[in-house]
Every structure is written in C-alpha cells, then in structure tokens.
Design an enzyme around this catalytic site. Structure first.
Site, PDB file in Angstrom:
ATOM      1  N   SER A 241       4.565  -1.531   4.115  1.00 44.18           N
ATOM      2  CA  SER A 241       4.965  -2.898   4.453  1.00 44.18           C
ATOM      3  C   SER A 241       5.205  -3.707   3.183  1.00 44.18           C
ATOM      4  O   SER A 241       4.387  -3.652   2.266  1.00 44.18           O
ATOM      5  CB  SER A 241       3.874  -3.584   5.269  1.00 44.18           C
TER       6      SER A 241
ATOM      7  N   GLU B 139     -13.132  -4.132   6.314  1.00 44.19           N
ATOM      8  CA  GLU B 139     -12.944  -4.617   7.677  1.00 44.19           C
ATOM      9  C   GLU B 139     -13.327  -6.081   7.772  1.00 44.19           C
ATOM     10  O   GLU B 139     -12.561  -6.919   8.187  1.00 44.19           O
ATOM     11  CB  GLU B 139     -13.792  -3.786   8.630  1.00 44.19           C
TER      12      GLU B 139
ATOM     13  N   GLN C 288       0.854  -1.186   0.000  1.00 49.52           N
ATOM     14  CA  GLN C 288       0.000   0.000   0.000  1.00 49.52           C
ATOM     15  C   GLN C 288       0.889   1.235   0.000  1.00 49.52           C
ATOM     16  O   GLN C 288       1.787   1.347   0.831  1.00 49.52           O
ATOM     17  CB  GLN C 288      -0.872  -0.061   1.252  1.00 49.52           C
TER      18      GLN C 288
ATOM     19  N   SER D 251       0.369   6.646   2.764  1.00 52.46           N
ATOM     20  CA  SER D 251       0.914   7.677   3.661  1.00 52.46           C
ATOM     21  C   SER D 251       2.151   8.334   3.065  1.00 52.46           C
ATOM     22  O   SER D 251       2.855   7.742   2.251  1.00 52.46           O
ATOM     23  CB  SER D 251       1.298   7.062   5.006  1.00 52.46           C
TER      24      SER D 251
ATOM     25  N   GLU E 142      -6.012   8.739  18.722  1.00 48.32           N
ATOM     26  CA  GLU E 142      -6.671  10.053  18.750  1.00 48.32           C
ATOM     27  C   GLU E 142      -7.669  10.159  17.588  1.00 48.32           C
ATOM     28  O   GLU E 142      -8.774  10.672  17.751  1.00 48.32           O
ATOM     29  CB  GLU E 142      -5.624  11.179  18.649  1.00 48.32           C
TER      30      GLU E 142
END
Lengths: 411, 423
Positions: free
Chosen positions: A175, A258, A139, A142, A380
């Site tokens: 990863s 999920e 992936q 980010s 958070e």
C-alpha cells in the site's frame, strides 16, 4: 513556524481528555476549529486535503508529541501507556486533527519496530520525522511466492565488499509504495539456513535507484496497492534494522503491533450495520421481515464484536498483543462478508446496474467485503493461530521448516 | 459484610456450617439489583474468588455426571445441595437486597454463578426461582409481597417459578389468555412452565380487570392442577399448569404485570446467556481435549485443519458470547442499555450455544453420538434454552425499535421516514 504550547498530562483520564481538547482548541487553525465545531465535514475535509496546511498542522501536532503519544519523550512522544494514549487519540479524532490512514504503516508499524530494534542513529534520523508526518512509509514484506508463508520470501540481499547490500527481487501488496519515502523491507541473506533464520530487515529509502513500484489494480477497480520491483538496489549497511539473519524476529515486532494507542477507546456504538439499516429504511427493504431479521442479526453480531473489542482492550492492559486478536479478526472478516452481501440485497436492482457516476455504496462494500478475510493474514491462518495458541492443538505441519532455504521445494 | 466478602474469606472446602445472619437494617433502595459501578469487564479479585468458589463447589457436588444421573432418573434436583447453596453459600439470595434477606450483590455476581452452573448443566429449581420468579417479584415493586416471599427464596426454603407462556412460546401480552376475576381467582393454562409441577410458588401473568397483572399462586391452591411434560432437556423439568378459579394474590400495581414480566425476562435472558457461556466453554474444552488426545491416521486429529478450523470457529463463538453476556450483566437493570444488552446476548448466545452443541458432537464423531457421552446433554440444553424465554427470532423482532433508533442517530432521515411494518 508556529510556537507549540506543551500539552499538560493530568493523571486523571477525564482531565487528560480535557487537557488535550483544550490544547487542540488553542492550537488548531481558527477556520479548522470553526468547521469542526460547526460539524461542517466538507470544509474539514477540504482543509485536511490541502497538503501544505495538513503538513503545517502535523508539524505542530508532532512537536507536541500528540501524534505518537506512546513513544518515549526523547523520541517525540509523550511516554503514555496504550490506554492513556487512546484517550489522546480519541480527542484528535473528535477534532479531526488526527493523522491520515495512509500514515498507519509509519506510525503503527515502522515507529515501534525502530524503537525496539533501531540504532541511536536510526532512531534520531527517523522517529522525529515520523512523529511530525514528514515521511510516508510502506511495507515490503509479501512476495508472489510468499503470502501466508511469509518466511519463504526470496528477495535476495547480498553484502558487497564495501559493506553495502545489493538487493534483487519482487514484493507485492504494498500500500502507498508509489508515494512512500521509506519502506520496511525483508530480504533473504542466508539461503543455506532454514527459512526463518536467513532473513535480514532493512529500512529502504524508496528513492534509491532500482526501486520501482507499479500500481496493482484490485478487484474493486481501485489501485492503492502496488507490486514493487527491486533491481540491483544498493542499500547501505547503516539501513539494516537489527542483526544480520535475524530479520524474522524484527518482523515479528512489526507484525505483532496491535495496541498502539492510535485509535480511540473502543465503544459500543454506530457501526456498518447501522448504516445498512438506515439504507434498508430508505429503500423500503426494511418492510421485508426476512431482511429485517438478517439486519438485526448482523447488528447483534457487530455489537457483540464491539463488546469483544472492549473486553480485550480492558484485559490487555499491558498492550501486549495476543492470539485473541485473531479471534476478533476472524469475526470481523465473517461479519464483513455478511454485510457486503446483505447490503446488495437492500437494493437488488441498484446493485447490478446504475446510472453513470452513481455507483451505490453497497457495490463498493460488496466488492471490498473480501478484504478482511485475506489482508493481514487469511481467515484460514487466523483459525490455525486460534487453534494452536488458544486451544493448544498441534501446530500445522511445515515439512520444510528446518530445511535450508535453497533446498526447499518451489511452487 | 457482603456475601462476596464472605466468599472471599471462606475458600470452599467441605461444606462448612458457617451460617451468616444478613444485616437486619435496610441499606439500599434499588429497583431490581444493586447498581454496577465498575467499568465494563473490570473484573475484581472478588469476582474471581466468587467464580472459583462456585466452580469448586459444583465440581465436588454437582459435576455434569451428577446432572446426567438426576436427568436419567427423572429426579427434580438434589434437594440437599439446593439447601446447602442457600444456607451455606447464599447463592439464592446473592443478588437480592439485604432488606429481603439477600446479600445485596449485583446481577454480575449472579451471572458469574450462572456461568459456572451452565458449565456443569446444573438444573432444577435454581434458574426458575432465582432468575425468573425473584426478579419478577422485585419488578412488581410490591414491598409486602417481596418481604413475604424473597427472604424464603433467599434462605432456600421456598422454590418458585414464573408462568407466562401458554403454548405459543411467544412472550407477548397478546398471548396471555389466562384470566383473573375481580376476586383474584385465575382460570387458564400455562405451559411449558419451568419446574411447574414442583415449584412452591407460581408467579403468574394473568389478564385481570385492569389488564395484565402478576399473581402469586401457592402450590397447594384449590383448583390448581399440575402435570409433568416429557422434556428435551432432562436437567430442567417442565410442567403444564392449569387454573380453575384458583385463588391467587395479586402483586404490584394492577395492570402493570407485563412491565414486570419484561424486566424479569431481561434479567433471566442475561443469566441464561451466562449459563450458555459456561456450557459453551465446557464444550470447547471437552472438544479441544479430545482433539489433543485422539489419534487417527497416525496423528492427533487436532492436527487436521478440518478439525482445527471448526474448533477455532467454536472458540470465536464462545468469546463473542462471553462478551455479549457480560457486557449486558455489567449494565444496570432497568436501563435501555440493559434491555438492549439482554436482547443482544439472548440472540447471539442462544444460537452460538446450539451450534456449539452440534459441533461438539461432530468433532467427537461416533462417540459423540452415544447416550453415554455428555455432548448430547449440552445439545439438549442448548435447544431447550432457545425457546424457554422466547425464540432468538422473537428477540430480534423486539430489538427492531432499538436498531432503528441507532440507525437514526447515524442517519437522521431514518427517524422521519415512515416505517410501517405489516404485522
């Protein structure tokens, strides 16, 4: 090439489990089956570690549709619901016949996203290979400047006159990127649009020139992550997944995967706290009433979390992911840290100094305990999601949500 | 027709005067409650209907403002409502076998009722009667005593309680010092006892010639003294009960009293956990509503992460508690799973509920600290509940054997390792 028998799919759950088990007994290589039945973990691990043998087995498994039971039959699946698929997966795990963890991105994220957004050509090219375990995926979402605020990503893709895209930028926390054949890539294609509206999604061939993954050493000392540099990478338009500038919607599909039926049905049973209790008995720490109370407390918390997982498994029969997943993720993160610290207290000296090559498991767990409170969305962010979507509190202000990407502040 | 079927048919409006006659023939023979066959968390329409009915009824007749009113006036309870619950909805007998005047429901049905009661802090004799005394009578396996007392509990004409602890707060046979002589007369003191001053029947654990047995003491018995205690949680009164050669009726096999106490305590633990889930849900809703409407610094306070995040943690605690409480309620009483579930729910929900009470006050700020606000009622209940059935720490100590067995399954050396824990 093995001739793969079709697997029967009885409507009854228990019969389905039996049918899969019986199929596995007929099709698993004899020594593999024997080692499983003898409970010989070491031999099973050795066979699974043999790349050729594993590849041959995953081919058989994929041919039967068992590696991707929720996928439609025409794309190499069995068309089962997530619940029924879990019954299949449970049997695969029981026989140590399941696909390895590193296939998670391909099976659980790439496959379903391609199923939803892919063209017929993309589905035909990628899904059968994914089902048979012939391709490893990573992936590429980010970036150094886009973590929790993923939509702020700045890796740039510019369409050339020939229709190809020229990509430059840097990704991080990837990863298996150094081993992967393909990557799920998000890029900025319209900097004049607000950040969520100028993103385009690609299926990147990781062998393309200019793609350069570099291992990133984690605080544990391991290096399963990478940062990936993309320098003048040319991607054909046929590798674009979904419409131009609508990559955020495509990414939501990926991020919301999920319940994929790739894990067994949740149960109340042995967990990480059980292992700690066993360790406490071995080290004598169990004799300390304060530690005993904390261990039982952690045990109670872990079991309560397992019960919550069962509950959400039963409730979400449709397989649609919900904000309740954030509740479990947050609880898991909290528990993970509790157990990470507690583990080191069961052998206080062993946790700070050890003989060569004998690093205790407690140290590994201690160093890895922060994984779940950060990876996949920090605690958070999970609290924001719960507060906003479960409790209906106001959305966190994002002053730049509607600002054109190129005019936003940087830092 | 089961009670639940009836509820399913009869939506709660104004109190109806429908009176059901329970079937007179005995259909089931079960140790404590009917077996729960459905898989965990497989809610049915009947469960939902039961919940709606009870919620609607309590909203009308026993909202939290009514619980406050009763607590402030020092009243025991709303006797008219108690009778109505029994006569017209049958909640007291919901989970009791039909042969004892009940409706043969499951503990799960009762847990749903308990959750709704916890939501509005409904107190009084319901919990000691239905969650403690009735299960103790059932667990005694004394058919004669059950046939005598349970139908009267089911029809609401008799209230009862279970008297076990004697001031130490610890539920342990070693702490039972009240004695019974050969003639069944009790001498000793029990406190605090839920509804101890007013309960019509006291089911008492006492040390007799054959060990600990259960005894039933009638409210007017000779040598029985009962005095009210000052209480932290005004919704459930507690008393001190003393016996001085008080005549009592031994129930169940002599010397088997502690096993019955343990079983009753497990049932009560699950029902109390369900009550706590209701109380926590009410607190989370109350606090979220406040955060969605209260403005400071020109914005809703629910937009501050300091507020959002504490509320999110409250939601996590609530959902984990709900899972633990209902997982336990779905197990069959008397099994190892049930005992384990009861302990887990008791430990987790008690602590979660207390923290939720604290957080509710915190997020309401000054208004939350006032007498007028309901937050302190929930905090008081949460703290009282923590001790009523033995502290969470005691419960965890009791779970140690189960935890070790689980660890041994994972790591067989645990079983062979000598585990000597100093007392």
């Amino acid at each position: 090439m093995t001739v793969t028998l079709p697997v029967e799919l009885p409507a009854d759950d228990a019969e389905l489990a039996d049918a899969v088990a019986s199929w596995l007994r007929q099709n698993l290589p004899a020594d593999w089956l024997a080692a499983v039945e003898a409970g010989d973990r070491a031999t099973v691990e050795r066979i699974r570690a043999d790349r050729d043998r594993a590849a041959a087995w995953f081919d058989v498994l994929g041919e039967a549709g068992l590696a991707t039971p929720t996928w439609p039959r025409e794309h190499g699946g069995l068309g089962l619901t997530a619940d029924r698929a879990s019954i299949v997966s449970e049997q695969l795990v029981r026989y140590s016949a399941e696909r390895p963890n590193q296939d998670f991105v391909g099976l659980a994220l790439a496959g379903p996203t391609i199923l939803e957004w892919g063209t017929d050509e993309q589905k035909a090219a990628r899904l059968p290979a994914l089902a048979r375990g012939r391709e490893l995926w990573c992936q590429l979402f980010s970036e150094p400047g886009a973590g929790s605020d993923l939509a702020a990503l700045s890796t740039r893709a510019v369409q050339q006159e020939d229709g190809n895209w020229l990509v430059n930028g840097q990704k991080v926390w990837n990863s298996y990127a150094h081993l992967a054949d393909f990557g799920l890539l998000m890029t900025r294609t319209d900097p004049a649009a607000p950040k969520h509206r100028g993103i385009t999604y690609f299926l990147l061939d990781m062998r393309t020139p200019g793609v350069e993954p570099r291992p990133l050493k984690q605080m544990t000392g391991d290096a399963e992550f990478n940062e990936t540099f993309l320098t003048d990478v040319v991607i054909p338009d046929s590798a674009r997944l979904g419409p131009v500038n609508q990559g955020w919607a495509v990414a939501i599909t990926t991020l919301m995967q999920e319940r994929n039926g790739l894990s067994g049905r949740p149960a109340v049973g042995p967990g990480a706290s059980d292992a700690l209790v066993a360790r406490a008995v071995a080290t004598g720490a169990w004799r300390d009433p304060l530690l005993r109370d904390r261990l039982v407390s952690a045990f109670v918390e872990e079991r309560s979390l397992q019960m919550t997982t069962i509950r959400s498994f039963v409730a979400a029969g449709s397989g649609a992911p919900t904000a309740e997943g954030s509740i479990r993720k947050l609880a898991h993160a909290t528990l993970s840290e509790k157990l990470g610290v507690l583990g080191t207290e069961l052998e206080p000296d062993g946790a700070i100094a050890w003989d060569a090559h004998e690093r205790p498991a407690a140290v590994e767990q201690f160093l890895a305990m922060k994984t779940y409170s950060i990876a996949g969305g920090t605690s958070e962010i999970q609290r924001n999601i719960i507060a906003e979507r479960v409790l209906g509190l106001p959305k966190d202000p994002d002053p730049e949500r509607h600002t054109p990407f190129q005019e936003r502040s940087r830092g | 027709m089961s009670r639940v079927d009836f509820l399913f048919m009869c939506r709660w409006g104004p109190l109806s005067d429908v009176r059901l006659t329970p079937p007179s023939h005995s259909l089931t023979l079960c140790p404590v409650y009917a077996e729960q066959r459905d898989p965990e968390f497989g809610w049915t329409g009947e469960h939902r209907q039961l919940r709606e009915t009870v919620r609607g009824l309590l909203a009308e007749r026993a909202p939290v403002s009514r619980s406050r009113e009763l607590a402030e006036s020092g009243a025991r309870h709303d006797a008219a409502l108690y009778s109505a619950l029994a006569e017209q909805v049958g909640l007291q007998g919901l989970a009791l076998p039909e042969r004892f005047g009940g409706y043969g429901g499951t503990l799960l049905d009762l847990a749903i009722v308990a959750e709704e009661m916890g939501r509005v802090l409904y107190g009084g004799p319901f919990f000691p009667t239905v969650a403690l005394a009735a299960p103790a009578l059932m667990a005694s396996a004394d058919e004669e005593a059950c046939a005598e007392y349970l139908p009267r509990i089911a029809d609401g004409s008799v209230t009862a309680t279970l008297a076990v602890v004697e001031g130490s707060g610890v539920w342990s046979p070693d702490d039972v010092l009240t004695v019974a002589d050969a003639g069944g007369r009790l001498t000793g003191a029990k406190f605090p006892v839920l509804d101890g001053v007013d309960a019509d029947l006291l089911v008492v654990a006492a040390r007799g010639p054959e060990g600990i047995s259960l005894y039933v003491v009638e409210g007017g018995a000779e040598g029985l003294q009962r005095s009210a205690l000052e209480i932290l949680d005004g919704t459930r009164r507690m008393g001190r009960v003393t016996f001085d050669a008080t005549p009592a009726r031994r129930i169940g096999a002599p010397g088997h009293g502690w096993a019955a106490v343990t079983q009753a305590r497990e049932v009560a633990s699950v029902l109390m956990a369900a009550e706590q889930v209701g109380a926590m849900a009410a607190c989370v809703e109350l606090t979220a509503e406040y955060a969605r409407t209260r403005r400071q610094f020109g914005r809703l306070i629910g937009s501050f992460q300091g507020v959002k995040h504490r509320l999110a943690d409250m939601a996590v605690r609530l959902e984990m508690s709900r899972s633990a409480a209902y997982w336990a309620a779905w197990q069959d009483p008397g099994t190892e799973e049930f005992a384990f579930g009861a302990g887990t729910a008791r430990s987790f929900c008690s602590e979660a509920c207390l923290q939720t009470g604290q957080d509710t006050i915190q997020l309401h700020g000054g208004i939350g600290f006032t007498w007028e606000h309901d937050a302190h009622l929930y905090l008081r209940r949460a703290r009282a509940d923590m001790t009523v059935l033995g502290t969470p720490a005691q419960v965890r100590a009791e779970l140690e054997t189960t935890v070790l067995a689980a660890a041994a399954e994972l790591e067989p050396t645990v079983a062979t390792h000598s585990i000597e824990v100093p007392a």
